[in-house]
Design a protein around this motif. Structure first.
Motif, mmCIF file in Angstrom:
data_model
loop_
_atom_site.group_PDB
_atom_site.id
_atom_site.type_symbol
_atom_site.label_atom_id
_atom_site.label_comp_id
_atom_site.label_asym_id
_atom_site.label_seq_id
_atom_site.Cartn_x
_atom_site.Cartn_y
_atom_site.Cartn_z
ATOM 1 N N ALA A 7 23.274 1.537 20.522
ATOM 2 C CA ALA A 7 22.499 1.226 21.592
ATOM 3 C C ALA A 7 22.680 1.953 22.799
ATOM 4 O O ALA A 7 23.459 2.458 23.042
ATOM 5 C CB ALA A 7 22.445 -0.284 21.903
ATOM 6 N N SER A 8 21.586 2.090 23.462
ATOM 7 C CA SER A 8 21.622 2.671 24.756
ATOM 8 C C SER A 8 22.826 2.163 25.482
ATOM 9 O O SER A 8 22.798 0.935 25.893
ATOM 10 C CB SER A 8 20.348 2.728 25.448
ATOM 11 N N GLY A 9 23.672 3.059 26.227
ATOM 12 C CA GLY A 9 24.469 2.473 27.374
ATOM 13 C C GLY A 9 25.960 2.171 26.290
ATOM 14 O O GLY A 9 27.124 1.796 26.912
ATOM 15 N N VAL A 24 21.027 6.622 16.753
ATOM 16 C CA VAL A 24 21.832 6.882 17.954
ATOM 17 C C VAL A 24 21.000 7.106 19.244
ATOM 18 O O VAL A 24 20.201 7.836 19.318
ATOM 19 C CB VAL A 24 22.726 8.181 17.826
ATOM 20 N N GLN A 25 20.996 5.801 20.013
ATOM 21 C CA GLN A 25 20.328 5.912 21.300
ATOM 22 C C GLN A 25 21.305 5.836 22.521
ATOM 23 O O GLN A 25 20.982 5.771 23.685
ATOM 24 C CB GLN A 25 19.268 4.471 21.327
ATOM 25 N N GLY A 26 22.606 5.600 22.210
ATOM 26 C CA GLY A 26 23.775 5.426 23.147
ATOM 27 C C GLY A 26 24.484 7.128 22.833
ATOM 28 O O GLY A 26 23.795 8.056 22.798
ATOM 29 N N VAL A 41 19.402 11.176 16.127
ATOM 30 C CA VAL A 41 19.710 11.251 17.239
ATOM 31 C C VAL A 41 18.472 11.103 18.449
ATOM 32 O O VAL A 41 17.413 11.948 18.278
ATOM 33 C CB VAL A 41 20.348 12.587 17.848
ATOM 34 N N LEU A 42 18.111 9.611 18.802
ATOM 35 C CA LEU A 42 16.767 9.406 19.035
ATOM 36 C C LEU A 42 16.840 9.761 20.889
ATOM 37 O O LEU A 42 17.785 10.140 21.331
ATOM 38 C CB LEU A 42 16.504 7.814 18.828
ATOM 39 N N SER A 43 15.640 9.598 21.426
ATOM 40 C CA SER A 43 15.216 10.027 22.809
ATOM 41 C C SER A 43 16.495 9.049 23.520
ATOM 42 O O SER A 43 16.468 7.945 23.467
ATOM 43 C CB SER A 43 13.993 9.656 23.089
ATOM 44 N N GLY A 44 17.214 9.883 24.515
ATOM 45 C CA GLY A 44 18.303 9.164 25.210
ATOM 46 C C GLY A 44 19.614 8.962 24.612
ATOM 47 O O GLY A 44 20.346 8.569 25.423
ATOM 48 N N GLY A 45 19.844 9.328 23.434
ATOM 49 C CA GLY A 45 20.984 9.392 22.546
ATOM 50 C C GLY A 45 21.397 10.567 22.552
ATOM 51 O O GLY A 45 20.949 11.824 22.858
#
Length: 100
Positions: A7-9, A24-26, A41-45
């Motif tokens: 997750a993000s973060g 992967v968003q983190g 590897v998604l946006s923000g990842g």
């Protein structure tokens, strides 16, 4: 097939993905993608120092992949986002119009 996500973060290190999917968003550091494994590897990842082995795939869609090594028969697809300092060691890299 198992699907996991970062997750993000969140930062994860030393994962082995074989026969499954990782979203992967983190941040993922030193991930190994084995046969049948797929890392998105998604946006923000972001990934760093990944190794993509035979029949493994890293797909960059809006995120950033840094210092990926793509070994024999492995593949990296960059649909959008960026792939920086990729080392091709017998593998393949495909970059579409939206990728860098």
């Amino acid at each position: 097939m198992t699907t996991s996500s970062i997750a993000s973060g969140v930062t994860s290190s030393g994962l082995l993905i074989s026969g499954g999917t990782l979203d992967v968003q983190g941040a993922a550091i030193s991930t190994t993608v084995g046969s049948g494994g797929l890392v998105y590897v998604l946006s923000g990842g972001a990934t760093s120092a990944s190794i993509v082995n035979s029949a493994g795939t890293e797909y960059v869609s809006g995120g950033i992949a840094r210092a990926t090594t793509v070994d024999s028969a492995g593949a990296q697809y960059v649909a959008s986002g960026s792939a920086l300092a990729t080392l091709l060691s017998g593998g393949f890299q495909y970059v579409s119009a939206g990728g860098v």
